[in-house]
Design an enzyme around this catalytic site. Structure first.
Site: not given
Ligand code: SF4
Length: 271
Positions: A180, A199
């Site tokens: 991420k 996310d």
């Protein structure tokens, strides 16, 4: 006068209407039209994939439906980017590490004084840990974050000549950096579309829009990179994050305010 066949044929009669030119054949309806029709035909309130199928809504990863979703997102969020404040890739990397389990607003409050105090990767790498912990305390998990920030900064200084790597493979070797964070840095700081940032907002909204049925972030990212054109990977994540924060919020999505409502059949829709 006796009417003969000849003079009756000459008698002017009502004119025959001119022949209309043959109509062009109607354009073949496309799957995109089906989405538009479904969107316009009052299918609001359709919940669940089976009901959506019945109502004629295209489901899941249909390319026409994906295009319709992207168009709606572009309409609502044409130019969005990260809400984190940063000057360069290194500051974005630090801010992203700090943003774990913390709001961007809080991170920005902290980094406004943090970055002037620690202006370079060296300053973070060889910082006094107790002082750094105190400085980032408001972002939560400050002990672990301090360890990650110091170890990552040290590696950048000692193994990457002080520059944040510009590829996924090297970024993933940095302590505390997972896909991420690496996707955030590559996409937002360098404009490199290596993947899609996944996310909590991207996870939730992609699932509600039926773009994925996975729960593991890596698999969600694989679904999204398969469905979306590469040139949309960076912007799409920002759009979903903004949409997830403002409209498609976790507990009670504000579906009445959502421009995707007519092509969304999430079970927890509120209309
Ligand atoms: S806000 Fe509602 S309609 Fe919009 S994407 Fe989320 S669940 Fe679907």
């Amino acid at each position: 006068m006796k009417r003969t066949r000849a003079n009756s044929a000459k008698k002017p009669g009502p004119r025959k209407p001119a022949r209309k030119p043959a109509r062009k054949p109607a354009r073949q309806a496309t799957r995109g039209d089906a989405v538009q029709q479904a969107a316009a035909s009052g299918t609001a309130g359709v919940k669940g994939r089976a009901a959506a199928r019945k109502a004629g809504l295209l489901i899941s990863g249909d390319p026409a439906r994906v295009r319709a979703i992207l168009a709606k997102l572009d309409e609502a969020y044409p130019n969005v980017t990260s809400a984190l404040e940063y000057r360069d890739a290194f500051q974005l990397l630090i801010a992203t590490i700090l943003s774990a389990q913390c709001t961007d607003v809080r991170v920005n409050e902290v980094t406004r004084t943090l970055f002037p105090k620690y202006p370079t990767p060296e300053a973070f790498a060889y910082a006094n840990p107790a002082e750094l912990e105190a400085a980032i305390r408001p972002t939560g998990f400050f002990r672990n974050k301090t360890k990650s920030i110091m170890a990552t900064s040290k590696k950048i200084v000692e193994e990457f000549s002080g520059a944040v790597p510009r590829n996924m493979e090297d970024l993933l070797t940095l302590p505390g950096v997972a896909r991420k964070t690496a996707n955030v840095v590559l996409g937002t700081a360098f404009g490199i579309a290596a993947g899609v940032v996944v996310d909590t907002h991207v996870m939730r909204v992609s699932a509600r829009l039926d773009l994925t049925q996975e729960t593991d972030p890596r698999k969600i990212e694989q679904d999204l990179t398969r469905l979306l054109p590469k040139e949309k990977w960076i912007l799409f994540a920002h759009q979903l994050i903004w949409h997830g924060r403002r409209v498609c919020i976790a507990r009670k999505p504000r579906c009445m305010e959502c421009n995707l409502e007519r092509i969304c059949y999430a079970k927890d829709k509120t209309v």
